[in-house]
Write a protein that holds these residues in place. Structure first.
Motif, PDB file in Angstrom:
ATOM      1  N   UNK A 130      48.487  37.048  33.041  1.00 50.32           N
ATOM      2  CA  UNK A 130      47.295  37.870  33.268  1.00 50.32           C
ATOM      3  C   UNK A 130      47.359  38.543  34.633  1.00 50.32           C
ATOM      4  N   UNK A 131      46.699  39.691  34.698  1.00 53.97           N
ATOM      5  CA  UNK A 131      46.321  40.289  35.973  1.00 53.97           C
ATOM      6  C   UNK A 131      44.898  39.818  36.266  1.00 53.97           C
ATOM      7  N   UNK A 132      44.716  39.159  37.379  1.00 50.91           N
ATOM      8  CA  UNK A 132      43.401  38.617  37.737  1.00 50.91           C
ATOM      9  C   UNK A 132      43.246  38.741  39.249  1.00 50.91           C
ATOM     10  N   UNK A 133      43.037  39.959  39.701  1.00 49.34           N
ATOM     11  CA  UNK A 133      43.026  40.244  41.132  1.00 49.34           C
ATOM     12  C   UNK A 133      41.950  39.460  41.867  1.00 49.34           C
ATOM     13  N   UNK A 134      40.764  39.381  41.282  1.00 53.60           N
ATOM     14  CA  UNK A 134      39.670  38.683  41.966  1.00 53.60           C
ATOM     15  C   UNK A 134      39.959  37.193  42.109  1.00 53.60           C
TER      16      UNK A 134
END
Length: 642
Positions: free
Chosen positions: A488-492
């Motif tokens: 996943x992309x999960x920047x936060x």
């Protein structure tokens, strides 16, 4: 005026702004657009677009000579209005990577002046123009200096990027097109994923592919800018957006993004005639952009209604929590209460027990055969109730042993067993699960020991200790469970972990209600456990994920899917998730150094489940397209205590 009210939704997505031109009288801008127009805030330039420091120094023009940009006085508007109703727009002409040295130096000066001015005004956000050309290292350096200096308080710096292209865009055919996500990714890497660096997306007429769009779902997108030329007009002269645009905006509204309406003329450098300075809100006609605001409000009001459980979970979105350790720590009353409200979960368990009873005891022996059922981890009695109810519905005779080690939960369990419906059926076993010696061998073993990743609350180890008390032909509910993993992309989430500046936090698995996330590939199975069994609990799995578009991998989401009995399933893996189950949130396994994956590349991941006499732990690493460290070696940061 907020777009609407959705019970439980207190996010910024309720608010819609409008992009304006530079006006020396800011109070007119606020009066016209907010008081009269109904917008919640304005995105306004902070300086005259004709201002250039080099010219000011050359001609010693007014305040320019003193190094201050030509801007409006802050006395014209109350400080609270600046803070609540104005977002700053940095001059669009700046080009910090220009070959023209004078332009480059002017750009750096103005960028720092305007951001300092915005910070002085206590603005919540300052919008920066998208990088120009294909090189933006100096732009990123200057922004990073500002971020690292820490002088802008909590103000966000928001980079604008075009999403898609216009109808007459010829850049793609000419070979000069720059992928906006690639540009953003390079910029944020140069700025070390700073938590105050965010994104605003400019909605253009032609959107990119769905795979390209979905990369943004895990990024810190705080605003979606809709240009009026993206709208269509129907037969009744009403404004509306194409279906793909609607779906995208609805997604961002549901993920705490603000919407900003912008007219195409805003982006011209010439200052046009100012309608705001010549008429007041009282005598002005309907705001020309009000139909667009009404349409966005319509989309917001059309978001799905939040259920009671969703409202309770709203504040848990993207909040990292440590997983439960049921062997080490006893659960609290509130945890039991929340789990007991999960009707879908207990309905699935009851259905599985019904099927097991029917298979175990034929109709002709229903009244003469007593089935011994053991509930492992009975808690306050939810599965005890489901078991007794299943016996009533199937007409079978049941003897239940409720095993629980938590002395505090035993108070409620004893009260339940003392009632008429249970006192002749249920016996409480007050032993630690690992020290149990039941009075009878069990026909059916029912356990509620599953974690978000299936085995992460030590269900295999707990059941290993008591399966010797299950009859040779006995039934275990659940009969098997499998963990799943998804890049996943999960920047936060990544920035929240990074904020602590503790390297060990990147070797910890978290339970989280994942919301702002881009799921980069379908999830794949990792570890499977079956019960009863005769195998050890060590596991290793190598996984290959094909990533369709270039993306940043911040970590892995973990899920499980369990077979309770035969065709009765229970789980949270997205493609097969049991509807309305909320006992479990997903797991998140972070990467200390995020992995950049090129379009069409394969991500190779290794996961291990390790154990020693005192604990169980996971280790993980990435081996392609680049190597990562092996995380959590020897369980040094995160483990499950036996």
């Amino acid at each position: 005026m907020p777009l609407g009210h959705r019970l439980g939704d207190n996010s910024p997505s309720q608010f819609c702004g409008v992009e304006t031109e530079f006006k020396s009288a800011m109070y007119h801008v606020i009066d016209f657009n907010i008081t009269d127009g109904g917008f919640d805030f304005v995105l306004a330039p902070l300086t005259d677009p004709d201002y250039r420091p080099s010219l000011a120094r050359k001609y010693h023009f007014g305040s320019f000579a003193e190094g201050m940009p030509f801007t409006r006085s802050d006395f014209s508007v109350e400080p609270s209005l600046w803070n609540e109703h104005v977002a700053g727009k940095i001059s669009t002409w700046i080009d910090l990577d220009s070959e023209d040295e004078a332009l480059r130096m002017d750009s750096e000066t103005v960028l720092k002046q305007e951001i300092a001015w915005a910070s002085y005004l206590s603005l919540q956000a300052c919008y920066l123009p998208a990088p120009k050309g294909t090189s933006w290292a100096n732009y990123a350096r200057c922004v990073n200096q500002i971020l690292q200096a820490g002088g802008i308080n909590n103000m966000k710096l928001v980079l604008r990027f075009p999403l898609g292209k216009t109808d007459d865009d010829s850049s793609a055919s000419s070979g000069t097109s720059v992928d906006s996500w690639e540009a953003w990714n390079s910029f944020r890497l140069l700025c070390e994923h700073h938590r105050q660096l965010c994104v605003a997306l400019d909605n253009l007429s032609i959107l990119p592919s769905d795979n390209s769009l979905e990369r943004w779902y895990g990024e810190p997108v705080i605003a979606y800018i809709i240009h009026t030329d993206s709208f269509l007009t129907n037969d009744r002269d009403n404004k509306y957006l194409p279906e793909r645009h609607q779906r995208l905006i609805t997604h961002f509204l549901d993920h705490s993004c603000q919407i900003i309406i912008s007219e195409k003329k805003i982006h011209t450098q010439a200052i046009e005639e100012d309608p705001y300075d010549t008429r007041s809100a009282a005598d002005s006609q309907r705001h020309s952009l009000r139909p667009y605001l009404d349409y966005v409000s319509h989309l917001y009001r059309g978001l799905h209604f939040l259920s009671e459980q969703e409202r309770l979970e709203f504040g848990s979105r993207d909040v990292l929590r440590p997983p439960l350790q049921p062997i080490k720590n006893n659960r609290e009353a509130l945890t039991y209460q929340n789990f007991e409200k999960d009707k879908a979960k207990h309905k699935a368990y009851k259905r599985a027990i019904c099927q097991a009873l029917l298979d175990r005891v034929p109709d002709e022996k229903a009244l003469e055969t007593v089935t011994v059922l053991v509930v492992v981890g009975a808690g306050r009695g939810a599965l005890v109730k489901a078991s007794v109810q299943a016996a009533k519905e199937t007409g079978r005779v049941l003897k239940v042993y409720a095993m629980e080690k938590n002395p505090h939960a035993m108070v409620a369990l004893e009260k339940l067993v003392a009632s008429d419906d249970y006192k002749n059926i249920v016996t409480i076993v007050r032993n630690d699960l690992q020290q149990l010696i039941p009075p009878l061998l069990a026909d059916i073993l029912v356990s509620d020991l599953l974690g978000s990743f299936g085995d992460n609350e030590l269900s295999p180890e707990c059941l290993d200790g008591i399966q010797r008390f299950l009859k040779e032909d006995g039934i275990s509910i659940p009969s098997s469970y499998t963990s799943f993993l998804q890049p996943v992309t999960a920047s936060n989430l990544y920035k929240n972990i990074k904020e602590d500046k503790d390297i060990l936090r990147f070797e910890t698995a978290y339970v989280v209600k994942i919301h702002n996330v881009a799921r980069l590939a379908p999830s794949q199975p990792v570890f499977t456990f079956t019960h009863p069994k005769k195998e050890n609990n060590y596991r290793h799995k190598k996984l290959h994920f094909m990533i369709p578009e270039s993306a940043m991998v911040h970590g892995f989401a973990g899920y499980f899917n369990a077979t309770l009995y035969k065709d009765v399933h229970l789980g949270i893996e997205p493609s097969t998730a049991t509807p309305n189950v909320f006992t479990w949130f997903a797991m998140f396994f972070p990467l200390r150094i995020p992995i950049c994956v090129a379009r069409g590349s394969t991500l190779e991941v290794h996961f291990w489940r390790c154990r020693d006499p005192a604990k169980v732990w996971y280790e993980w690493c990435v081996t392609s397209p680049s190597l990562s460290p092996i995380y959590n070696s020897n369980g040094r940061s995160y483990w499950m205590e036996l």
